[in-house]
Design a protein around this motif. Structure first.
Motif, PDB file in Angstrom:
ATOM      1  N   GLU A 107      85.362 -46.969   9.147  1.00 22.88           N
ATOM      2  CA  GLU A 107      86.717 -46.434   8.948  1.00 22.88           C
ATOM      3  C   GLU A 107      86.562 -45.157   8.142  1.00 22.88           C
ATOM      4  OE1 GLU A 107      86.346 -49.844   6.828  1.00 22.88           O
ATOM      5  OE2 GLU A 107      85.107 -48.197   6.081  1.00 22.88           O
ATOM      6  N   GLY A 108      87.577 -44.263   8.221  1.00 21.91           N
ATOM      7  CA  GLY A 108      87.471 -42.985   7.502  1.00 21.91           C
ATOM      8  C   GLY A 108      86.345 -42.143   8.068  1.00 21.91           C
ATOM      9  N   ASP A 109      85.676 -41.388   7.185  1.00 23.02           N
ATOM     10  CA  ASP A 109      84.620 -40.487   7.695  1.00 23.02           C
ATOM     11  C   ASP A 109      83.286 -40.680   6.975  1.00 23.02           C
ATOM     12  OD1 ASP A 109      85.389 -39.501   5.275  1.00 23.02           O
ATOM     13  OD2 ASP A 109      85.896 -37.471   5.969  1.00 23.02           O
ATOM     14  N   ILE A 110      83.124 -41.847   6.305  1.00 28.38           N
ATOM     15  CA  ILE A 110      81.860 -42.117   5.610  1.00 28.38           C
ATOM     16  C   ILE A 110      80.981 -42.997   6.496  1.00 28.38           C
ATOM     17  CG2 ILE A 110      80.802 -43.168   3.556  1.00 28.38           C
ATOM     18  CD1 ILE A 110      82.360 -41.138   2.320  1.00 28.38           C
ATOM     19  N   SER A 111      79.771 -42.529   6.738  1.00 28.80           N
ATOM     20  CA  SER A 111      78.834 -43.260   7.596  1.00 28.80           C
ATOM     21  C   SER A 111      78.399 -44.572   6.936  1.00 28.80           C
ATOM     22  CB  SER A 111      77.611 -42.365   7.820  1.00 28.80           C
ATOM     23  OG  SER A 111      76.765 -42.930   8.775  1.00 28.80           O
ATOM     24  N   PRO A 112      78.047 -45.603   7.739  1.00 31.79           N
ATOM     25  CA  PRO A 112      77.525 -46.843   7.130  1.00 31.79           C
ATOM     26  C   PRO A 112      76.237 -46.574   6.348  1.00 31.79           C
ATOM     27  CG  PRO A 112      78.053 -47.182   9.446  1.00 31.79           C
ATOM     28  CD  PRO A 112      78.163 -45.707   9.188  1.00 31.79           C
ATOM     29  N   ARG A 113      75.874 -47.511   5.483  1.00 30.71           N
ATOM     30  CA  ARG A 113      74.680 -47.339   4.654  1.00 30.71           C
ATOM     31  C   ARG A 113      73.401 -47.502   5.476  1.00 30.71           C
ATOM     32  NH1 ARG A 113      73.436 -46.845  -0.350  1.00 30.71           N
ATOM     33  NH2 ARG A 113      75.481 -47.306  -1.216  1.00 30.71           N
ATOM     34  N   THR A 114      72.431 -46.653   5.189  1.00 28.80           N
ATOM     35  CA  THR A 114      71.098 -46.790   5.782  1.00 28.80           C
ATOM     36  C   THR A 114      70.259 -47.652   4.850  1.00 28.80           C
ATOM     37  OG1 THR A 114      71.161 -44.676   6.930  1.00 28.80           O
ATOM     38  CG2 THR A 114      68.981 -45.480   6.322  1.00 28.80           C
ATOM     39  N   ARG A 125      54.949 -45.845   4.180  1.00 29.07           N
ATOM     40  CA  ARG A 125      55.867 -44.848   4.730  1.00 29.07           C
ATOM     41  C   ARG A 125      57.163 -45.574   5.063  1.00 29.07           C
ATOM     42  NH1 ARG A 125      54.786 -39.594   6.893  1.00 29.07           N
ATOM     43  NH2 ARG A 125      56.001 -39.107   8.739  1.00 29.07           N
ATOM     44  N   LEU A 126      58.295 -44.980   4.700  1.00 27.32           N
ATOM     45  CA  LEU A 126      59.574 -45.658   4.857  1.00 27.32           C
ATOM     46  C   LEU A 126      59.899 -45.938   6.320  1.00 27.32           C
ATOM     47  CD1 LEU A 126      61.959 -43.769   2.381  1.00 27.32           C
ATOM     48  CD2 LEU A 126      60.771 -45.939   2.016  1.00 27.32           C
ATOM     49  N   THR A 127      60.553 -47.065   6.543  1.00 23.65           N
ATOM     50  CA  THR A 127      61.140 -47.347   7.849  1.00 23.65           C
ATOM     51  C   THR A 127      62.595 -47.711   7.570  1.00 23.65           C
ATOM     52  OG1 THR A 127      60.439 -49.648   7.651  1.00 23.65           O
ATOM     53  CG2 THR A 127      58.988 -48.202   8.893  1.00 23.65           C
ATOM     54  N   VAL A 128      63.427 -47.645   8.603  1.00 24.30           N
ATOM     55  CA  VAL A 128      64.834 -48.037   8.435  1.00 24.30           C
ATOM     56  C   VAL A 128      64.990 -49.408   9.066  1.00 24.30           C
ATOM     57  CG1 VAL A 128      67.200 -47.563   9.223  1.00 24.30           C
ATOM     58  CG2 VAL A 128      65.792 -45.715   8.283  1.00 24.30           C
ATOM     59  N   CYS A 129      65.473 -50.385   8.271  1.00 26.37           N
ATOM     60  CA  CYS A 129      65.582 -51.744   8.823  1.00 26.37           C
ATOM     61  C   CYS A 129      67.019 -52.106   9.162  1.00 26.37           C
ATOM     62  CB  CYS A 129      64.945 -52.764   7.890  1.00 26.37           C
ATOM     63  SG  CYS A 129      65.553 -52.699   6.206  1.00 26.37           S
ATOM     64  N   ASP A 130      67.982 -51.274   8.738  1.00 23.47           N
ATOM     65  CA  ASP A 130      69.369 -51.568   9.097  1.00 23.47           C
ATOM     66  C   ASP A 130      70.198 -50.298   8.915  1.00 23.47           C
ATOM     67  OD1 ASP A 130      71.356 -53.271   9.994  1.00 23.47           O
ATOM     68  OD2 ASP A 130      71.987 -53.847   7.982  1.00 23.47           O
ATOM     69  N   GLY A 131      71.263 -50.184   9.718  1.00 21.35           N
ATOM     70  CA  GLY A 131      72.154 -49.035   9.589  1.00 21.35           C
ATOM     71  C   GLY A 131      71.627 -47.823  10.341  1.00 21.35           C
TER      72      GLY A 131
END
Length: 346
Positions: A107-114, A125-131
């Motif tokens: 909702e609004g214009d803020i992206s979900p959290r990564t 090395r970082l990986t993204v596990c959600d978002g």
């Protein structure tokens, strides 16, 4: 990090029952378990994790890992240009649409959290596990990020030639501001363009072969001579011997900050990449500390390996340029890491 098994939620009787009902799917433990059981088990898990952090042999997790974690925890969700994002989604191939849609605000214009994982790869090395996955978002699509400040900017601070600098420091050599130009001029007698030198240096660091380098250089250049000259200049064999000694005595290799690397193929590459992760976080930490002490206004949004993305009011830009122009000294290597600033969106 260590191969320690923790007593998790599924080790309680209610947890075992839930696992039987839900199977292997993600179980919302907070909703499934009785409140008192959930709290008690969560406390036990946290206690076990603290025990791990206090374990001397896991010094890395007690020190560096927590520095990295703190920076990740302080990242803020970005404002997204939903009109532009939807337009990009319409023109994108099917396979990428799924990833792009994750940036759409609920909702609004803020992206979900990564949600980043620090344990998702061998080297840390970082990986993204959600978002939303900022790590796989095409560079040109980063302009979907929009400033929360009136007339603000989205900028990216990159650490210049991170891994070659670490390799040079390990070889006991100072690194000039432009490593590739310097090596082209001095080691390779001006026979290659800067881009060709960069390809050759990265081939050396990532353990590429003479053949793979010869495919990427003009036929007129002697790839064997080029690669051997760089390996010699970076004292790669000395580093290899040091890592092999670690492997013999410890059974694993360690990065510069003591993180254990259990995989033993591509040792040089793993060592440099893993050390690069921690050097980056230490540089980010120094940047944030400096901005705070100078009262420069900024909002950190994402870490993209050796870069940090910030949302800033326009008046912060000149101060940021000025305060980062000398680079940042990492004492473990006695090496300065220069910063490149790129404006992603005005």
């Amino acid at each position: 990090g260590s191969n320690v098994s923790l007593n998790l939620f599924d080790s309680t009787p209610s947890g075992k029952a839930a696992k039987f009902i839900f199977g292997e799917s993600k179980i919302p433990w907070m909703k499934v378990l009785p409140d008192d059981v959930f709290r008690k088990q969560l406390t036990i898990i946290l206690d076990q994790l603290w025990m791990l952090l206090r374990d001397e042999s896991n010094g890395y997790y007690k020190n560096q890992f927590l520095i990295n974690r703190e920076i990740i925890m302080n990242l803020c969700r970005p404002v997204v240009d939903t009109v532009l994002l939807k337009k990009i989604i319409r023109n994108e191939t099917e396979s990428r649409v799924h990833d792009l849609k994750k940036f759409l605000p609920k909702e609004g214009d803020i992206s979900p959290r990564t949600v980043y994982s620090q344990l998702g790869s061998v080297t840390g090395r970082l990986t993204v596990c959600d978002g939303p996955n900022i790590l796989t978002l095409k560079r040109e699509n980063r302009k979907i990020l929009k400033s929360r400040f009136d007339n603000g900017l989205i900028i990216q601070l990159d650490i210049s030639s991170l891994e070659p600098r670490i390799a040079l420091s390990m070889a006991g050599k100072d690194s000039p501001k432009d490593i590739y130009k310097f090596i082209g001029d001095t080691v390779l007698e001006n026979k290659l363009t800067r881009d060709q030198v960069k390809v050759a240096v990265l081939t050396c660091i990532y353990g590429g072969s003479v053949w793979s380098l010869s495919q990427r250089l003009p036929k007129t250049l002697d790839a064997k001579y080029v690669l051997e000259s760089i390996i010699k200049y970076f004292k790669i064999e000395g580093l290899r011997k040091h890592l092999q000694d670690d492997l013999k005595t410890l059974g694993y290799i360690k990065n510069l900050y003591g993180r254990q690397i259990k995989e033993t193929d591509a040792m040089i590459n793993h060592f440099l990449q893993s050390s690069g992760v921690d050097v980056s976080f230490n540089v980010f930490s120094l940047i944030i500390e400096k901005f705070n002490s100078l009262e420069i206004e900024f909002v950190p949004l994402y870490i993209i390996h050796d870069a940090i993305v910030l949302d800033i009011p326009r008046h912060s830009y000149e101060k940021i340029k000025e305060s980062t122009q000398d680079g940042f000294l990492i004492s473990e290597l006695n090496c300065k890491f220069p910063i490149k600033i790129e404006v992603i969106r005005e």
